[in-house]
Design a protein around this motif. Sequence first.
Motif, PDB file in Angstrom:
ATOM      1  N   UNK A 460       0.858  -1.054  -0.083  1.00  8.98           N
ATOM      2  CA  UNK A 460      -0.101  -0.035  -0.090  1.00  8.98           C
ATOM      3  C   UNK A 460       0.890   1.283  -0.015  1.00  8.98           C
ATOM      4  N   UNK A 461       0.225   2.327  -0.503  1.00  8.01           N
ATOM      5  CA  UNK A 461       1.157   3.544  -0.469  1.00  8.01           C
ATOM      6  C   UNK A 461      -0.303   4.612   0.045  1.00  8.01           C
ATOM      7  N   UNK A 462       0.116   5.200   1.031  1.00  4.49           N
ATOM      8  CA  UNK A 462      -1.154   5.994   1.524  1.00  4.49           C
ATOM      9  C   UNK A 462      -0.772   7.618   1.487  1.00  4.49           C
ATOM     10  N   UNK A 463      -1.764   8.241   1.208  1.00  7.97           N
ATOM     11  CA  UNK A 463      -1.523   9.799   1.175  1.00  7.97           C
ATOM     12  C   UNK A 463      -1.957  10.488   2.613  1.00  7.97           C
ATOM     13  N   UNK A 464      -1.806  11.405   2.998  1.00 12.50           N
ATOM     14  CA  UNK A 464      -1.996  12.067   4.211  1.00 12.50           C
ATOM     15  C   UNK A 464      -3.561  12.197   4.273  1.00 12.50           C
ATOM     16  N   UNK A 465      -4.364  11.622   5.511  1.00 12.26           N
ATOM     17  CA  UNK A 465      -5.811  11.633   5.644  1.00 12.26           C
ATOM     18  C   UNK A 465      -6.157  13.191   5.709  1.00 12.26           C
ATOM     19  N   UNK A 466      -5.542  14.028   5.964  1.00  9.75           N
ATOM     20  CA  UNK A 466      -5.822  15.396   6.505  1.00  9.75           C
ATOM     21  C   UNK A 466      -5.556  16.175   5.171  1.00  9.75           C
ATOM     22  N   UNK A 467      -6.702  17.013   4.884  1.00 10.53           N
ATOM     23  CA  UNK A 467      -6.787  17.589   3.429  1.00 10.53           C
ATOM     24  C   UNK A 467      -5.540  18.640   3.241  1.00 10.53           C
ATOM     25  N   UNK A 468      -5.446  19.580   4.443  1.00  8.75           N
ATOM     26  CA  UNK A 468      -4.431  20.567   4.575  1.00  8.75           C
ATOM     27  C   UNK A 468      -2.970  19.870   4.316  1.00  8.75           C
ATOM     28  N   UNK A 469      -2.740  18.907   4.996  1.00 10.54           N
ATOM     29  CA  UNK A 469      -1.518  18.157   4.844  1.00 10.54           C
ATOM     30  C   UNK A 469      -1.269  17.690   3.572  1.00 10.54           C
ATOM     31  N   UNK A 470      -2.361  17.112   2.858  1.00 18.83           N
ATOM     32  CA  UNK A 470      -2.475  16.799   1.398  1.00 18.83           C
ATOM     33  C   UNK A 470      -1.741  17.952   0.672  1.00 18.83           C
ATOM     34  N   UNK A 471      -2.593  18.772   0.778  1.00 20.70           N
ATOM     35  CA  UNK A 471      -2.348  20.104  -0.180  1.00 20.70           C
ATOM     36  C   UNK A 471      -0.779  20.681   0.141  1.00 20.70           C
ATOM     37  N   UNK A 474       1.469  18.144  -1.469  1.00 18.36           N
ATOM     38  CA  UNK A 474       1.200  17.522  -2.709  1.00 18.36           C
ATOM     39  C   UNK A 474       2.521  16.822  -3.616  1.00 18.36           C
ATOM     40  N   UNK A 475       3.252  17.758  -3.652  1.00 19.91           N
ATOM     41  CA  UNK A 475       4.597  17.206  -4.772  1.00 19.91           C
ATOM     42  C   UNK A 475       4.982  15.668  -4.034  1.00 19.91           C
ATOM     43  N   UNK A 476       5.277  15.752  -2.857  1.00 13.17           N
ATOM     44  CA  UNK A 476       5.840  14.406  -2.056  1.00 13.17           C
ATOM     45  C   UNK A 476       4.746  13.521  -2.523  1.00 13.17           C
ATOM     46  N   UNK A 477       3.424  13.654  -2.651  1.00 13.24           N
ATOM     47  CA  UNK A 477       2.352  12.565  -2.674  1.00 13.24           C
ATOM     48  C   UNK A 477       2.420  12.042  -4.124  1.00 13.24           C
ATOM     49  N   UNK A 478       2.574  12.996  -5.042  1.00 10.72           N
ATOM     50  CA  UNK A 478       2.515  12.694  -6.346  1.00 10.72           C
ATOM     51  C   UNK A 478       3.885  11.817  -6.782  1.00 10.72           C
TER      52      UNK A 478
END
Length: 486
Positions: A460-471, A474-478
Amino acid sequence: MIYLAVNETYLEHELSDVIRLFYGMEDIVPHEAPEQRIKIEFFAAWNAGQGSFECCVSEQGRTPLKEQVTSPIPAADDIIFKRLMRRSAKLCLYRALKRHTGLSQPWGALTGIRPTKLMRQLMDEGMSFEEAHELLGGPFEVEEEKLSLLTDILRQQQGVWQLGTDDVYDAYIGVPMCATRCLYCSFASVDLSRTRVDVSAYADALQREIREVGGMLNAQGKRVRAVYVGGGTPTSIGRENLQRVLQQAKLTFKGAQEFTVEAGRPDALDDDMLHMLHDMGDLRITINPQTMNGETLSRIGRAHTPEDTVRAMNKAQQLGFDSINMDLILGLPGETRGDMTDTLKKVIDLGADNITVHTLAIKRASRLKEKLDNYPVASADVVEEMVNLSRRMMNEAGLMPYYMYRQKFMTGNFENVGYCRSGKECIYNIDMMEETHNILSIGAGGISKRMFYDRALHTRYAHAKNVADYLTRLDEFIAGNMAFFS
Ligand code: SF4
């Protein structure tokens, strides 16, 4: 409080699941404690192809009870070996707790959310369908009603179920936001009535992640099978924001066989929103009333009425969507047998070709868990009656079960079942529940999965659950999502 002592730590998780079948949300601890009510000592061993399991249950004022099980377990690699050991360990504890409590469970000793997957796994291990059926109905004590549900689902999945390859994937786009928070919700969804979120920036981020990660998979020659836009409530980001996300997804995932949008609560679905969704072309949508009882809707914190559901459904049908799903929950707080029957009838009469019937799960993170004393919840007997009645009513209306899953803490340990008219099965739901395909997840809270098809395992690869953290990240998650699929 229940004290569980196990000599093999890899068994702890599954054994705790069996305890929860009988004792719900009671705390399970790995050490003696003054408040402890029950002590469970479990011992597992293996020698020359034979697994031996022994369990002792002690409760103050009662004679300790012992249970033993032995099973042939061949020497195998670590993953398969532990899988087989866990299966027999659960059986041993289930039998002990059944004797201790005098209770049996509809799914017998089966824990875990995917009984259909287990059935297929047993057949992959060399059993015939009849042998697998016999094992579940015999030693595992799954009730006849549930076995027949499993059989119907496997039959209905024929032609849609397929084991993927590394070149094929499904895409999930997540919008973990809702206009308000429902009483029973435990999902990490932002309550937009309480928290300010830049929904336009979130739509930008989704567009970018879809374009870049989806684009990379296209460049690698990978093929998308099904796309699902889920939530939360995707429509809560507004028509224009959702429109551009969907346009990007349609463009990037243009080869998809199926495209579903969880349109969500009827109050988020005005005519303009429905027109926009319909203009996307070949879209399946879900409209989720949960109940057709107005009082329950306000009790569970929803801002819509049964009339809103009828209006949204009629409009969607008029527009001619490819398929419309409706979601219901049996056993909502304060609901009687009569309320639930009325909801089932009304939703069937509305003519949805896909209806998912959930059973209430009281999760630790929900407000319902905190305030349980204020809200009467139907007994397991009543919910069982409703689960069986819903199946009969769906079948009579020509809707057959095509996927199911279980959750922890469900009232009466029942299941969630998706019903549909033949040919209207949602591919994504089947792929997801049966874990047959890689999943590319986009957005906050999304978990991408890559399958090891030969071993029924995935990473599995998980993104941050929190929307502010995701935004912010973003570069890191992409980059992370790309690396995960490279
Ligand atoms: S609509 Fe679903 S995700 Fe949103 S608050 Fe209600 S239960 Fe939670």
